[in-house]
Design an enzyme around this catalytic site. Structure first.
Site, PDB file in Angstrom:
ATOM      1  N   GLU A  11       3.130  -6.968   3.609  1.00 49.77           N
ATOM      2  CA  GLU A  11       4.449  -6.399   3.960  1.00 49.77           C
ATOM      3  C   GLU A  11       4.449  -5.534   5.220  1.00 49.77           C
ATOM      4  O   GLU A  11       4.953  -4.420   5.210  1.00 49.77           O
ATOM      5  CB  GLU A  11       4.998  -5.616   2.761  1.00 49.77           C
ATOM      6  CG  GLU A  11       5.046  -6.460   1.495  1.00 49.77           C
ATOM      7  CD  GLU A  11       5.482  -5.688   0.249  1.00 49.77           C
ATOM      8  OE1 GLU A  11       5.747  -4.484   0.360  1.00 49.77           O
ATOM      9  OE2 GLU A  11       5.554  -6.315  -0.829  1.00 49.77           O
ATOM     10  N   HIS A  55      10.384 -13.355  -4.482  1.00 48.37           N
ATOM     11  CA  HIS A  55      11.169 -12.660  -5.510  1.00 48.37           C
ATOM     12  C   HIS A  55      12.616 -13.120  -5.303  1.00 48.37           C
ATOM     13  O   HIS A  55      13.324 -12.608  -4.434  1.00 48.37           O
ATOM     14  CB  HIS A  55      11.030 -11.138  -5.352  1.00 48.37           C
ATOM     15  CG  HIS A  55       9.645 -10.664  -5.647  1.00 48.37           C
ATOM     16  ND1 HIS A  55       9.104 -10.711  -6.919  1.00 48.37           N
ATOM     17  CD2 HIS A  55       8.662 -10.179  -4.846  1.00 48.37           C
ATOM     18  CE1 HIS A  55       7.862 -10.258  -6.885  1.00 48.37           C
ATOM     19  NE2 HIS A  55       7.571  -9.927  -5.638  1.00 48.37           N
ATOM     20  N   ASN A  62       0.792 -11.501   3.466  1.00 47.96           N
ATOM     21  CA  ASN A  62       1.745 -11.659   2.360  1.00 47.96           C
ATOM     22  C   ASN A  62       3.036 -10.888   2.660  1.00 47.96           C
ATOM     23  O   ASN A  62       2.986  -9.727   3.062  1.00 47.96           O
ATOM     24  CB  ASN A  62       1.076 -11.102   1.084  1.00 47.96           C
ATOM     25  CG  ASN A  62       1.805 -11.467  -0.188  1.00 47.96           C
ATOM     26  OD1 ASN A  62       2.193 -12.617  -0.388  1.00 47.96           O
ATOM     27  ND2 ASN A  62       1.979 -10.494  -1.077  1.00 47.96           N
ATOM     28  N   GLU A  66       4.453 -14.584  -5.484  1.00 47.25           N
ATOM     29  CA  GLU A  66       5.001 -13.612  -6.450  1.00 47.25           C
ATOM     30  C   GLU A  66       6.329 -14.106  -7.020  1.00 47.25           C
ATOM     31  O   GLU A  66       7.303 -13.357  -7.129  1.00 47.25           O
ATOM     32  CB  GLU A  66       5.186 -12.241  -5.774  1.00 47.25           C
ATOM     33  CG  GLU A  66       3.914 -11.709  -5.142  1.00 47.25           C
ATOM     34  CD  GLU A  66       4.032 -10.290  -4.593  1.00 47.25           C
ATOM     35  OE1 GLU A  66       5.013  -9.589  -4.919  1.00 47.25           O
ATOM     36  OE2 GLU A  66       3.136  -9.886  -3.838  1.00 47.25           O
ATOM     37  N   ASP A  89       9.487 -15.032  -8.979  1.00 49.15           N
ATOM     38  CA  ASP A  89      10.277 -14.703 -10.168  1.00 49.15           C
ATOM     39  C   ASP A  89      11.751 -14.775  -9.775  1.00 49.15           C
ATOM     40  O   ASP A  89      12.067 -14.926  -8.595  1.00 49.15           O
ATOM     41  CB  ASP A  89       9.903 -13.347 -10.799  1.00 49.15           C
ATOM     42  CG  ASP A  89       9.983 -12.162  -9.856  1.00 49.15           C
ATOM     43  OD1 ASP A  89      10.611 -12.280  -8.783  1.00 49.15           O
ATOM     44  OD2 ASP A  89       9.423 -11.099 -10.186  1.00 49.15           O
TER      45      ASP A  89
HETATM   46  O1  9MR Z   1       4.782  -5.364 -10.026  1.00 52.13           O
HETATM   47  C1  9MR Z   1       4.134  -4.279  -9.391  1.00 52.13           C
HETATM   48  C2  9MR Z   1       4.467  -2.972 -10.083  1.00 52.13           C
HETATM   49  O2  9MR Z   1       3.942  -2.974 -11.408  1.00 52.13           O
HETATM   50  C3  9MR Z   1       3.893  -1.791  -9.303  1.00 52.13           C
HETATM   51  O3  9MR Z   1       4.336  -0.576  -9.878  1.00 52.13           O
HETATM   52  C4  9MR Z   1       4.343  -1.870  -7.840  1.00 52.13           C
HETATM   53  C5  9MR Z   1       3.686  -0.789  -7.000  1.00 52.13           C
HETATM   54  O4  9MR Z   1       2.286  -0.969  -6.950  1.00 52.13           O
HETATM   55  O5  9MR Z   1       4.001  -3.126  -7.287  1.00 52.13           O
HETATM   56  C6  9MR Z   1       4.582  -4.220  -7.944  1.00 52.13           C
HETATM   57  O6  9MR Z   1       4.187  -5.425  -7.297  1.00 52.13           O
HETATM   58  C7  9MR Z   1       4.622  -5.596  -5.960  1.00 52.13           C
HETATM   59  C8  9MR Z   1       3.514  -6.304  -5.214  1.00 52.13           C
HETATM   60  O7  9MR Z   1       2.320  -5.587  -5.322  1.00 52.13           O
HETATM   61  C9  9MR Z   1       3.884  -6.515  -3.763  1.00 52.13           C
HETATM   62  N1  9MR Z   1       5.154  -7.195  -3.640  1.00 52.13           N
HETATM   63  C10 9MR Z   1       6.263  -6.641  -4.404  1.00 52.13           C
HETATM   64  C11 9MR Z   1       5.869  -6.507  -5.868  1.00 52.13           C
HETATM   65  C12 9MR Z   1       7.049  -5.983  -6.699  1.00 52.13           C
HETATM   66  O8  9MR Z   1       7.418  -4.713  -6.287  1.00 52.13           O
END
Ligand code: 9MR
Length: 402
Positions: free
Chosen positions: A177, A262, A222, A293, A295
């Protein structure tokens, strides 16, 4: 006109055995409870040759979930489903800085080590997520990291973590990101702590150190927010592509792009040719593409579970139908195993107005397959049956030995 591939309730009930069984179940009028072990799903077989990993393999792809390492350890049914469905997995959180770095001079590898062992023992490939991100940083970070020590700290982190699992990781999300158009920079780079403290070359440095530490992992950039046909997403795609091209021109080791995916059940402008073109552009610069990722946010769909599950399933199907004809798309992972525990039910800004929990994934809270399972399975089959994929394969490095 209705998309001929989109399902209606009638299609489900009349046609697909799996879908009709799960729909009936979700509607509360399904099969009876079997004694003791929850619901039985007559007609639904998601095991062995019917699993998503088997359908994905026929389509020459990998399929898997982001997993919760605690659940994997403590919940046998959860673990069994992961083993049954996945040819690849990724830790939802266990390999982030926050999890690995209790203090500036300490590492804590217990959960990550256990995941690596789990994957290796079952011959499931493992993605590493992630080595460099502006989120999930430990509390000490803001207090202790400065322009003086940031470069060394990031380098040491990547050396230590990627080095520890060298040869055992399918692909690392090296940088996560890094583009944010709203931050207003001409190069589109996000104004992260890493950028502020190291400078724009932190990205290049991260990839180079990662390659040295684990020469066999596919090194991945990513990103999210690049999927839709909106102006905003188009600008972000352009900035990502420009960055990737520049990295390639400088011979930075970079093998793949992760499109997080997402999705929205009802996006403003849909998903379409802009994203498809992006995947093709990635192929032209020699990059594989992973859907990392996946969903479907169901916030705008009605409360009724059956309607919602069909809407979500149709989104999975149409999105994958858009991307799977591209040969360089080689893996699909959903962000979570089941609707229980999805990040979409954490945090108010993602909550549904009716207060009901979202149902964004392929399995429900009781680990029963939902219509979305069928949507993904059929998209793999469509890729398999189409036979001819677009484009020649990118120069692929051999997969790491397990
Ligand atoms: O799903 C993840 C959540 O449980 C965590 O609290 C959060 C922060 O670490 O990250 C979420 O996963 C993210 C991923 O690592 C990167 N892309 C976005 C995802 C959803 O926020």
């Amino acid at each position: 006109m209705r998309d001929p591939r989109a399902w209606s309730r009638r299609d489900f009930l009349g046609h697909a055995a799996i879908a009709s069984a799960s729909l009936a179940l979700l509607n509360g009028c399904g099969p009876k409870r079997s004694s003791g072990s929850g619901y039985r799903l007559p007609g639904v077989d998601v095991s062995g040759p019917h699993s998503l990993k088997a359908h994905a393999m026929d389509a020459r792809m990998l399929f898997g979930f982001a997993v919760n390492t605690q659940k994997l350890r403590d919940d046998a049914a959860y673990r069994a489903l992961v083993e049954q469905q996945c040819s690849i997995i990724v830790a939802e959180n266990a390999m982030k800085w926050h999890a690995l770095r209790p203090a500036i001079d300490q590492f804590s590898f217990a959960d990550a080590d256990a995941l690596v062992e789990f994957a290796a023992r079952r011959h499931i490939r493992l993605r590493g997520h992630n080595l460099c991100w502006h989120e999930a940083l430990p509390e000490w970070f803001a207090k202790q990291v400065t322009a003086v020590n940031a470069r060394q700290l990031l380098r040491d982190h990547i050396r230590t973590v990627a080095g520890r699992y060298s040869g055992r990781i399918h692909s690392w999300d090296v940088v996560n990101e890094a583009i944010e158009i709203r931050d207003g920079r001409p190069d589109g780079l996000r104004n992260t702590p890493w950028l502020q403290m190291i400078g724009t070359d932190y990205i290049e440095m991260a990839f180079r150190v990662a390659r040295d530490a684990d020469p066999s992992a596919l090194l991945t950039y990513n990103e999210y927010g690049i999927e839709q046909e909106t102006q905003e997403a188009a600008m972000k795609r352009a900035a990502v592509l420009l960055m990737l091209r520049r990295l390639k021109q400088r011979n930075v080791p970079l093998d793949a792009v992760g499109i997080q995916s997402h999705l929205q059940a009802q996006p403003a402008n849909g998903y379409g040719p802009g994203l498809q073109r992006f995947v093709q552009d990635c192929r032209e610069i020699g990059l594989e593409v992973f859907i990392t990722e996946l969903d479907v946010n169901d916030r705008t769909l009605p409360s009724d579970v059956e309607t919602r599950d069909i809407g979500v399933a149709n989104r999975y199907r149409s999105y994958l139908d858009l991307l799977l004809p591209e040969r360089n798309v080689t893996a699909v992972l959903t962000w979570g195993v089941s609707d229980a525990g999805t990040w979409l039910n954490q945090g108010k800004d993602r909550a549904r107005e009716d207060g009901l929990p979202q149902r964004p994934l392929l399995f429900d809270g009781q680990l029963r397959a939902k219509p979305a399972f069928v949507g993904v399975r059929d998209a793999f089959d469509a890729r398999h049956q189409a036979g001819a994929l677009r484009g020649t394969p990118p120069s692929q490095k051999p997969l790491p030995k397990l």
